[in-house]
Design an enzyme around this catalytic site. Sequence first.
Site, PDB file in Angstrom:
ATOM      1  N   LYS A  98      -0.697   8.897   4.451  1.00  0.00           N
ATOM      2  CA  LYS A  98      -1.546   9.258   5.586  1.00  0.00           C
ATOM      3  C   LYS A  98      -2.628  10.280   5.248  1.00  0.00           C
ATOM      4  CE  LYS A  98      -0.108   6.990   9.327  1.00  0.00           C
ATOM      5  NZ  LYS A  98      -1.019   6.222  10.205  1.00  0.00           N
ATOM      6  N   SER A 118       5.479   3.456   1.415  1.00  0.00           N
ATOM      7  CA  SER A 118       4.432   4.196   2.135  1.00  0.00           C
ATOM      8  C   SER A 118       4.729   5.658   2.368  1.00  0.00           C
ATOM      9  CB  SER A 118       4.149   3.504   3.476  1.00  0.00           C
ATOM     10  OG  SER A 118       5.348   3.382   4.226  1.00  0.00           O
TER      11      SER A 118
END
Length: 401
Positions: A51, A301
């Site tokens: 992110k 991720s």
Amino acid sequence: MIDLRDIEDARATVGPVLRVTPVTHSHSLSERAGREVLLKGEQLQRTGSFKIRGARNFVAHLEATEGRHEIVAASAGNHAQGVALAARLSGLPATIFMPANAALPKVEATRSYGATVLLDGAVVDDAMAAARDHADRTGAVLVPPFDDPLVVAGQGTIGLELAEQAAQATVVVVPVGGGGLLAGVAAALAHTSRQVKVVGVEAAGAAAMRASLDAGRCVTLDNVATMADGIAVRCVSELTLAHAQAYVHDVVTVTEEEISQALLLLAERAKVVVEPAGAVGLAAILGGRVAGTGPALAVLSGGNVDPLVLTKLIDHGLSAAGRYLLLRIVLGDRPGALAALTDAVAKMRLNVLSVEHHRAGLELGVDEVEVLLTLETRDPTHRHEVVRTLRDQGFNVELAR
């Protein structure tokens, strides 16, 4: 739609402060999958997830084009930390709204990057509403989690790295929540490695992208239910849907059991700790959801998982993998009955995890007792062998799980 220039510009912006995360090969996972398995370790990125890439690109452009502003965002964890660090790197104040039930380690990590954290609402949607209201009242700039070209281009820098690190991969498998990561990676690879297919993976209980692709428009789910809170999103955006339609080969779903087993295998076999959302790509590969036999790369991720939650997830994964066996056994209420049972278990060289012995309040005969026995087994086949052996020895055995 973003193009290659947008992603290359993003890499120039975020590159100086981020890590080029490694791509590794797993022999054990490759054997299980029946094809070569590669792992892109974004859990090793700053803030523990991808992110920061999109957040840094957005905030840096804001600073360059509009000057100093307060930054505001809403998130249950990964986006919060990414925005908080991006704001600190630019010397900007940040206010992050998080749900009241957000994991304490994620709240404290976000605060550690210098952000003001406000807990508001029961779910992320409530926190997002509060963040928008704060932006309207104060003039702060809202950093979207996925619905912005700068954010998507930032996430796309992973695709540029993959084109250089994993030229042998025939398919790249990407977790999907709002779709920003999928959109960025797919766009980057479409412009640099056209032979590579990109497959998105959603939790079956939060499959907004799959529903939107099927409908040809953005579909909002009535509710979401998954352990993978990092991808528990009710709706994608028109921007991310358009990129998926243009560049993504397929979007598939995985079950909760498949997610927990993949998380367990990553910890046990690859020595990698990820959050449930980070494990869905591997879950899809191991579950046979990703077509083909060539090398498959799973993007891990993120790794921001609460240790208390991790213990529950590992327990769930062990159960789903057949490593725990819970039996309900009815015995005669007489001396030596329990000893006979434990002797039978010992002869099978089984590890006993717990024993519960009950008499009262159950549908049992007056001369019967119930024993709940939790055993450690190797796999589902071993579970069935244990049950069959005990029944052959005359024990009244039922599977309790």
